[in-house]
Design an enzyme around this catalytic site. Sequence first.
Site, PDB file in Angstrom:
ATOM      1  N   ARG A  41      23.394  80.827  48.726  1.00 33.94           N
ATOM      2  CA  ARG A  41      24.004  79.642  48.804  1.00 33.94           C
ATOM      3  C   ARG A  41      24.602  79.195  47.357  1.00 33.94           C
ATOM      4  NH1 ARG A  41      23.230  76.409  53.378  1.00 33.94           N
ATOM      5  NH2 ARG A  41      21.454  77.553  53.765  1.00 33.94           N
ATOM      6  N   THR A  42      23.560  78.935  46.322  1.00 36.43           N
ATOM      7  CA  THR A  42      23.818  78.315  45.084  1.00 36.43           C
ATOM      8  C   THR A  42      24.870  79.295  44.383  1.00 36.43           C
ATOM      9  OG1 THR A  42      21.912  77.019  45.271  1.00 36.43           O
ATOM     10  CG2 THR A  42      23.261  77.346  43.302  1.00 36.43           C
ATOM     11  N   LYS A 101      12.330  95.679  33.996  1.00 36.58           N
ATOM     12  CA  LYS A 101      11.664  96.647  32.871  1.00 36.58           C
ATOM     13  C   LYS A 101      10.828  95.766  32.085  1.00 36.58           C
ATOM     14  CE  LYS A 101      15.589  99.646  33.661  1.00 36.58           C
ATOM     15  NZ  LYS A 101      17.112  99.182  33.351  1.00 36.58           N
ATOM     16  N   ARG A 146      19.488  80.691  37.367  1.00 36.76           N
ATOM     17  CA  ARG A 146      18.471  80.197  38.258  1.00 36.76           C
ATOM     18  C   ARG A 146      17.106  81.140  37.975  1.00 36.76           C
ATOM     19  NH1 ARG A 146      18.727  77.378  43.206  1.00 36.76           N
ATOM     20  NH2 ARG A 146      16.847  77.551  44.337  1.00 36.76           N
ATOM     21  N   HIS A 158      17.694  70.648  39.290  1.00 38.07           N
ATOM     22  CA  HIS A 158      18.832  71.470  40.056  1.00 38.07           C
ATOM     23  C   HIS A 158      19.922  70.482  39.880  1.00 38.07           C
ATOM     24  CE1 HIS A 158      21.044  74.088  42.456  1.00 38.07           C
ATOM     25  NE2 HIS A 158      20.603  73.934  43.617  1.00 38.07           N
TER      26      HIS A 158
END
Lengths: 302, 151
Positions: free
Chosen positions: A51-52, A80, A101, A129
């Site tokens: 969504r974001t 890795k 994020r 956020h």
Amino acid sequence: MKNKSLVSITDFSKSDYLKILDLAESYERKPVSELLTGKVIATLFFEPSTRTRLSFESAVNRMGGRIIGFSDSSSSSVTKGETLYDTINVVSNYCDLIVMRHPLEGSARFASEIATVPVINAGDGANQHPTQTLLDLYSIKKTQGKLDDLTLFMVGDLKYGRTVHSLLMAMSQFNTTFHFISPEELKMPEEYKILLRTLGLKYHEHKDYTDIITEADIIYMTRVQKERFSDPIEYERTKNAYVLKNKMLTHTKENLKILHPLPRVNEIDQDVDVNPKAYYFTQVLNGVYIRQAIISSILGLC
Amino acid sequence: MKDKILEVSAIENGTVIDHIPPKAFFKVIAILRLEKLDNQMTLGTNLDSKKLGKKAIVKLSDIFFPDKDINKIALVAPQAKLNIIKNYDVVEKRVVEIPDDIVGIVKCMNPKCITNSEKIVTRFKVVSKKEVTLKCLYCEKITDQDNMEVI
Ligand SMILES: [Zn+2]
């Protein structure tokens, strides 16, 4: 704001918010431009949030920018064992702006210290956020015509919900009257109440919905999450006690709007969706305009 | 009897840090990085004290700490007393004071904090000095006195 990272809602001032909201309004009128031609935006999603990410990518595309990045860390060198420090150092060379994020709290602040380009925090664990908060402000302003002197109800998980904390911080600059409706164990933390007291703002705490919601200009709903409860029975009881139903809205104000950061579980009954006071789906669309505004401000293109 | 000798043994020039709670003794040594110094030192702990019951004491020859360094020990030993010694005389008595910012001494208690997974110097703002409470500049979470772990 130019070249300034946006990690926490407190990184920007009240006048910065207002500037971004005005700009978002202009993008709502004219969403498509070539402002980002020749610019590369990296979207680094160390944990998935479709969504974001789509909201950011849509914002960049509408302004003619290019996107590089990854949508979850399993498809990147992070698996890795690369450190965040190395990833950010490398990616800084490839782009003009980083949107990230990450599941760990403080990761965006750390990235903003290392990166040679500005960083926009699209969520760092349970911490911040800020673009969600600016989007909430935009939705409030758009539906109420102002930000000052409103009565804002916050409902549900007020203890852990990062969106309510950031929104409280932002709205505390606009002479807001707050009402908190939550179970005892999910009450608004003391530190936020201290802040409101220091600022001389009024707040009221309630354990249930009562007629008091007829005073609301905005009702901001949040998810009550199962993992916050040690007792599953307590969770079931709580979950159902805070459901907002259409019939409860009968005597509420004309201008009332119901906001929710989405996704919802069951805290807003589906029968509310048809009520014109339900605003949560439109709220999502506003996210694109606000992200266009944030990106272009930080890149100094407007 | 040995304790008695340690307590009275004087230094010519330097710093005596007294009234350290025994449980903070090794943390004080770590915070001041005493293992890196070549100076003469007398370190004692679990000594009898009228005030604390038991205490620790650190005597350091020819060492004088700047305030910003010595104040770091206030995190673990807020009641510590400093005696600055010149020519066997106490020329100055000082108390330690908790600084406003803490850089690189304390571990953030939030297991989901980025500072606990990458190589990062921790940074905190001191939000309360009475019951020492630190706010991490990265994850913005609180680390309180009971959960304070010195790196
Ligand atoms: Zn932290």
